[in-house]
Design an enzyme around this catalytic site. Structure first.
Site, mmCIF file in Angstrom:
data_model
loop_
_atom_site.group_PDB
_atom_site.id
_atom_site.type_symbol
_atom_site.label_atom_id
_atom_site.label_comp_id
_atom_site.label_asym_id
_atom_site.label_seq_id
_atom_site.Cartn_x
_atom_site.Cartn_y
_atom_site.Cartn_z
ATOM 1 N N LYS A 203 -46.055 44.383 39.642
ATOM 2 C CA LYS A 203 -47.434 43.933 39.382
ATOM 3 C C LYS A 203 -47.344 42.800 38.361
ATOM 4 O O LYS A 203 -47.942 42.850 37.276
ATOM 5 C CB LYS A 203 -48.260 45.139 38.882
ATOM 6 C CG LYS A 203 -49.749 44.902 38.781
ATOM 7 C CD LYS A 203 -50.453 44.800 40.105
ATOM 8 C CE LYS A 203 -51.922 44.511 39.914
ATOM 9 N NZ LYS A 203 -52.599 44.081 41.138
ATOM 10 N N ASP A 235 -50.205 46.359 45.039
ATOM 11 C CA ASP A 235 -51.419 46.604 45.838
ATOM 12 C C ASP A 235 -51.245 46.042 47.246
ATOM 13 O O ASP A 235 -51.601 46.687 48.244
ATOM 14 C CB ASP A 235 -52.679 46.033 45.148
ATOM 15 C CG ASP A 235 -52.446 44.671 44.497
ATOM 16 O OD1 ASP A 235 -51.274 44.241 44.402
ATOM 17 O OD2 ASP A 235 -53.422 44.033 44.081
ATOM 18 N N ASP A 259 -43.458 56.356 42.998
ATOM 19 C CA ASP A 259 -44.039 57.674 43.244
ATOM 20 C C ASP A 259 -45.136 57.548 44.311
ATOM 21 O O ASP A 259 -45.187 58.307 45.292
ATOM 22 C CB ASP A 259 -44.632 58.178 41.908
ATOM 23 C CG ASP A 259 -45.003 59.643 41.929
ATOM 24 O OD1 ASP A 259 -44.806 60.286 42.985
ATOM 25 O OD2 ASP A 259 -45.491 60.148 40.908
ATOM 26 N N ASP A 263 -44.929 58.184 48.710
ATOM 27 C CA ASP A 263 -45.825 59.145 49.359
ATOM 28 C C ASP A 263 -46.596 58.473 50.506
ATOM 29 O O ASP A 263 -46.837 59.093 51.541
ATOM 30 C CB ASP A 263 -46.801 59.763 48.352
ATOM 31 C CG ASP A 263 -46.188 60.962 47.637
ATOM 32 O OD1 ASP A 263 -45.007 61.273 47.913
ATOM 33 O OD2 ASP A 263 -46.870 61.585 46.809
#
Ligand code: NAD
Length: 372
Positions: A203, A235, A259, A263
């Site tokens: 980021k 993002d 993390d 997922d």
């Protein structure tokens, strides 16, 4: 890495520690154990198995989620297979003694800074994905996540009360250049073993830590000129994973972004019951575990899918024990049972019958025997 010579010959004895943990952990690790014992009995795989408590089960016995004996066994083993830890019964326990703390400490003590999480979609399970089959068919991504640094470990952290009586929670996102460089090296080497394509996710438009991350990853890249490197904001990376996941091969990212990204990638495959992971240190000593948690809602019911844990055993054979042939055998046995239509409840589709945890473990053993 500890290596043990068997008396009388020059084969290596592999010391593997099983940490079943909580909830469905013991059920799925029992199936992984069956596979390991089969390899020992049928292939002369030199194996010494130990078992110990971690997480809630350890807390119940000793009020410590990582007892000294478990840590000692972990440090003297070549590799560890972990089930999962945690459960609602531990939510009221003091934060430092919660099951997850045992796991975080174990990762830190063994310096397991590199988390490798493959997201692979078996063709026969393409309909389990929430995305259209044509978007996810053949999906095979490897996410390399930094595991022992970043905001999950940064200090200072806590909840404080400000002068005007308002409580404030605070955490610290911190990475030094050595931490970034060592995980970058793992990611580039992983890319070299696959398709020489790496996307680093950060980021950098907002965070100074990410600016440094991008700079260090680009510097390390100079040592891996055969790998093509791209950078992407986190993002956008989440959007791209859902829009066109096959554009990615290896993705490198920090602890918290990894993390979440891993997922998302897991859900593209339709079931977290199918996905293994590896956590490695610089000597390839590793802990291998399914990506799912302790699933208290189905614990003790013989409903859990053990394939993620069995595939974790395959990763262990490949990355820590250098038993590539046995790793291939286990992965092919899993492919065989899936192709044969065996399904636990989490991956079953309408008009299919499901089988239980133990039965799925047995099916993998039969598949292994068939291919002996
Ligand atoms: P979870 O992964 O345990 O379960 C999420 C959902 O997926 C549940 O509906 C569960 O039944 C299902 N599921 C998970 N594994 C499955 C399997 N092998 N087969 C079939 N279905 C499966 O996540 P959660 O409910 O958010 O967490 C439960 C507990 O696990 C919490 O205490 C959490 O802290 C802990 N946890 C531990 C780890 C770990 O040990 N590494 C990871 C994540 C969560």
């Amino acid at each position: 890495m500890a290596k043990w010579l068997k008396p009388g010959n020059f084969q290596f004895m592999h010391k593997v520690l099983l940490l079943p943990g909580d909830g469905i952990g013991p059920e799925v690790v029992a199936q992984a154990k069956k596979v390991l014992v089969h390899l020992k009995n049928e292939y002369g795989f030199e194996l010494e198995l130990e078992e110990a408590l971690v997480g809630g089960s350890a807390y119940d016995q000793s009020k410590n989620p990582l007892p000294d004996e478990t840590l000692r066994l972990a440090q003297s083993s070549d590799a560890i297979v972990l089930g999962a830890v945690g459960g609602p019964q531990y939510e009221a326990v003091e934060r430092e003694l919660r099951p997850e703390k045992g796991l975080l400490r174990l990762r830190a003590e063994l310096d397991l800074f590199a988390n490798l999480r493959p997201a692979i979609l078996y063709k026969a399970l393409a309909s389990a994905s929430s995305l259209k089959s044509e978007l996810v068919a053949g999906l095979d991504i490897m996410i390399v996540r930094e595991l022992t640094g970043g905001i999950y470990f940064g200090e200072p952290r806590g909840i404080r009360t400000l002068d005007h009586g308002i409580r404030q929670g605070f955490n610290t996102l911190v990475y030094d250049e050595n931490e970034i460089a060592r995980i970058a090296h793992i990611a580039f080497r992983t890319a070299q073993k696959r398709n020489n394509k790496l996307c680093s996710v950060d980021k950098a438009n907002v965070l100074e830590v990410s600016e440094l991350w991008r700079e260090v990853v680009s510097t390390v890249h100079k040592e891996y000129s055969d790998v093509s490197l791209t950078h992407m904001y986190v993002d956008n990376a989440v959007m791209q994973l859902i829009k066109d996941p096959n554009q990615f091969d290896v993705m490198l990212t920090s602890n918290m972004f990894g993390d979440i990204l891993s997922d998302v990638a897991a859900m593209l495959t339709g079931s977290i019951g199918m996905l293994p992971s590896a956590s490695l240190n610089s000597e390839d000593h590793g802990m291998y575990e399914p990506i799912h948690g302790s699933a208290p809602d189905i614990a003790g019911k013989n409903l859990a899918n053990p394939l993620a844990t069995i595939l974790s055993v395959a990763m262990m054979l490949r990355y820590s024990l250098n038993e590539t042939h046995l790793a291939d055998l286990v992965e092919r046995a899993v492919q065989y049972v899936i192709d044969a239509g065996m399904r636990t409840a989490d991956i079953v589709s309408t008009n299919q019958n499901s089988i239980g945890t133990k039965e799925m473990g047995d099916a993998v053993l039969i598949a292994l025997s068939k291919r002996d």
